[in-house]
Design a protein around this motif. Structure first.
Motif, PDB file in Angstrom:
ATOM      1  N   VAL A  52      22.622 -34.185 -87.539  1.00 15.48           N
ATOM      2  CA  VAL A  52      22.236 -33.681 -88.862  1.00 15.48           C
ATOM      3  C   VAL A  52      21.007 -32.792 -88.741  1.00 15.48           C
ATOM      4  O   VAL A  52      19.973 -33.215 -88.230  1.00 15.48           O
ATOM      5  N   ARG A  53      21.163 -31.576 -89.194  1.00 10.30           N
ATOM      6  CA  ARG A  53      20.011 -30.689 -89.359  1.00 10.30           C
ATOM      7  C   ARG A  53      19.871 -30.414 -90.857  1.00 10.30           C
ATOM      8  O   ARG A  53      18.846 -30.679 -91.439  1.00 10.30           O
ATOM      9  N   THR A  54      20.938 -29.893 -91.464  1.00  6.87           N
ATOM     10  CA  THR A  54      20.922 -29.615 -92.906  1.00  6.87           C
ATOM     11  C   THR A  54      21.814 -30.587 -93.667  1.00  6.87           C
ATOM     12  O   THR A  54      21.714 -30.699 -94.874  1.00  6.87           O
ATOM     13  N   GLY A  55      22.743 -31.270 -92.965  1.00  8.08           N
ATOM     14  CA  GLY A  55      23.678 -32.182 -93.612  1.00  8.08           C
ATOM     15  C   GLY A  55      24.985 -31.515 -94.011  1.00  8.08           C
ATOM     16  O   GLY A  55      25.908 -32.178 -94.469  1.00  8.08           O
ATOM     17  N   ASN A  56      25.076 -30.200 -93.836  1.00 11.40           N
ATOM     18  CA  ASN A  56      26.278 -29.469 -94.241  1.00 11.40           C
ATOM     19  C   ASN A  56      27.513 -29.943 -93.478  1.00 11.40           C
ATOM     20  O   ASN A  56      28.572 -30.165 -94.072  1.00 11.40           O
ATOM     21  N   LEU A  57      27.408 -30.098 -92.167  1.00  7.25           N
ATOM     22  CA  LEU A  57      28.550 -30.530 -91.368  1.00  7.25           C
ATOM     23  C   LEU A  57      28.996 -31.929 -91.777  1.00  7.25           C
ATOM     24  O   LEU A  57      30.181 -32.172 -91.997  1.00  7.25           O
ATOM     25  N   GLN A  58      28.056 -32.829 -91.919  1.00  8.77           N
ATOM     26  CA  GLN A  58      28.382 -34.196 -92.313  1.00  8.77           C
ATOM     27  C   GLN A  58      29.070 -34.230 -93.679  1.00  8.77           C
ATOM     28  O   GLN A  58      30.057 -34.933 -93.859  1.00  8.77           O
ATOM     29  N   ARG A  59      28.567 -33.458 -94.630  1.00 10.30           N
ATOM     30  CA  ARG A  59      29.176 -33.423 -95.975  1.00 10.30           C
ATOM     31  C   ARG A  59      30.577 -32.817 -95.952  1.00 10.30           C
ATOM     32  O   ARG A  59      31.404 -33.138 -96.791  1.00 10.30           O
ATOM     33  N   SER A  60      30.840 -31.925 -94.991  1.00 12.05           N
ATOM     34  CA  SER A  60      32.131 -31.243 -94.951  1.00 12.05           C
ATOM     35  C   SER A  60      33.249 -32.107 -94.366  1.00 12.05           C
ATOM     36  O   SER A  60      34.425 -31.802 -94.536  1.00 12.05           O
ATOM     37  N   GLU A  61      32.914 -33.166 -93.679  1.00  6.68           N
ATOM     38  CA  GLU A  61      33.925 -34.018 -93.041  1.00  6.68           C
ATOM     39  C   GLU A  61      34.640 -34.824 -94.110  1.00  6.68           C
ATOM     40  O   GLU A  61      34.016 -35.503 -94.915  1.00  6.68           O
ATOM     41  N   GLN A  62      35.969 -34.723 -94.107  1.00  2.00           N
ATOM     42  CA  GLN A  62      36.753 -35.413 -95.126  1.00  2.00           C
ATOM     43  C   GLN A  62      38.054 -35.932 -94.543  1.00  2.00           C
ATOM     44  O   GLN A  62      38.534 -35.448 -93.525  1.00  2.00           O
ATOM     45  N   SER A  63      38.620 -36.901 -95.221  1.00  2.00           N
ATOM     46  CA  SER A  63      39.854 -37.505 -94.747  1.00  2.00           C
ATOM     47  C   SER A  63      40.852 -37.611 -95.884  1.00  2.00           C
ATOM     48  O   SER A  63      40.488 -37.573 -97.058  1.00  2.00           O
ATOM     49  N   ASP A  64      42.122 -37.740 -95.485  1.00  2.00           N
ATOM     50  CA  ASP A  64      43.195 -37.838 -96.465  1.00  2.00           C
ATOM     51  C   ASP A  64      44.358 -38.586 -95.834  1.00  2.00           C
ATOM     52  O   ASP A  64      44.692 -38.359 -94.673  1.00  2.00           O
ATOM     53  N   VAL A  65      44.963 -39.476 -96.592  1.00  2.00           N
ATOM     54  CA  VAL A  65      46.186 -40.151 -96.165  1.00  2.00           C
ATOM     55  C   VAL A  65      47.327 -39.476 -96.910  1.00  2.00           C
ATOM     56  O   VAL A  65      47.331 -39.423 -98.130  1.00  2.00           O
ATOM     57  N   SER A  66      48.276 -38.913 -96.170  1.00  2.00           N
ATOM     58  CA  SER A  66      49.391 -38.161 -96.747  1.00  2.00           C
ATOM     59  C   SER A  66      50.701 -38.675 -96.166  1.00  2.00           C
ATOM     60  O   SER A  66      50.729 -39.669 -95.460  1.00  2.00           O
ATOM     61  N   HIS A  67      51.760 -37.929 -96.434  1.00  2.00           N
ATOM     62  CA  HIS A  67      53.073 -38.276 -95.884  1.00  2.00           C
ATOM     63  C   HIS A  67      53.657 -37.088 -95.153  1.00  2.00           C
ATOM     64  O   HIS A  67      53.604 -35.964 -95.633  1.00  2.00           O
ATOM     65  N   ALA A  68      54.207 -37.351 -93.990  1.00  2.00           N
ATOM     66  CA  ALA A  68      54.868 -36.310 -93.206  1.00  2.00           C
ATOM     67  C   ALA A  68      56.230 -36.017 -93.826  1.00  2.00           C
ATOM     68  O   ALA A  68      56.661 -36.697 -94.759  1.00  2.00           O
ATOM     69  N   ARG A  69      56.885 -35.028 -93.296  1.00  2.00           N
ATOM     70  CA  ARG A  69      58.217 -34.673 -93.813  1.00  2.00           C
ATOM     71  C   ARG A  69      59.204 -35.821 -93.706  1.00  2.00           C
ATOM     72  O   ARG A  69      60.105 -35.949 -94.509  1.00  2.00           O
ATOM     73  N   ASP A  70      59.036 -36.642 -92.688  1.00  2.00           N
ATOM     74  CA  ASP A  70      59.945 -37.788 -92.540  1.00  2.00           C
ATOM     75  C   ASP A  70      59.475 -38.985 -93.363  1.00  2.00           C
ATOM     76  O   ASP A  70      59.941 -40.088 -93.192  1.00  2.00           O
ATOM     77  N   ASP A  71      58.512 -38.740 -94.259  1.00  2.00           N
ATOM     78  CA  ASP A  71      57.989 -39.722 -95.206  1.00  2.00           C
ATOM     79  C   ASP A  71      57.137 -40.808 -94.565  1.00  2.00           C
ATOM     80  O   ASP A  71      56.838 -41.811 -95.183  1.00  2.00           O
ATOM     81  N   ARG A  72      56.748 -40.628 -93.302  1.00  2.00           N
ATOM     82  CA  ARG A  72      55.832 -41.587 -92.690  1.00  2.00           C
ATOM     83  C   ARG A  72      54.400 -41.218 -93.063  1.00  2.00           C
ATOM     84  O   ARG A  72      54.036 -40.048 -93.045  1.00  2.00           O
TER      85      ARG A  72
END
Length: 122
Positions: A52-72
């Motif tokens: 962390v220098r400014t916190g921009n990189l840390q704030r930009s990290e995000q996650s998401d749970v989605s579904h693939a085309r095969d619905d997994r």
């Protein structure tokens, strides 16, 4: 700019046993719950490892749970900061976070399996 693909293999034997006991809908709900729990813990692990220098990189990290085309269901963890990958090469926040999570995931899956089984048995 796309970043590296990091994959984690998990022994999900407790979940395999649970799958035989649940309907496909309940199984999917349990799997999504486990993925969401694991994703939140991975995100915290990566953010903790991010310099962390400014916190921009840390704030930009995000996650998401989605579904693939095969619905997994699958987890996507990303950042849109262009300097993230040179930092990753130097520090290893994503790879290190994933490596740390590999040991924790079986416990997370076991906990969710127990919660779902308790809920299902009630």
């Amino acid at each position: 700019m796309a970043g590296p693909l990091i994959s984690i293999e998990v022994d999900a034997s407790s979940f395999a046993k649970l799958q035989t006991k649940l309907s496909p809908e309940l199984w999917r709900e349990a799997l999504e719950s486990a993925l969401i729990d694991a994703t939140h813990q991975l995100e915290a692990e990566v953010k903790q490892r991010t310099p962390v220098r400014t916190g921009n990189l840390q704030r930009s990290e995000q996650s998401d749970v989605s579904h693939a085309r095969d619905d997994r269901p699958f987890v996507k963890f990303s950042t849109n900061v262009v300097y993230a990958w040179p930092v990753e090469d130097r520090v290893g926040m994503f790879a290190g976070g994933a490596e740390a999570m590999e040991g924790k995931l079986p416990r997370i899956l076991d906990n969710v399996a127990r919660e779902v089984e308790t809920k299902w048995a009630a």
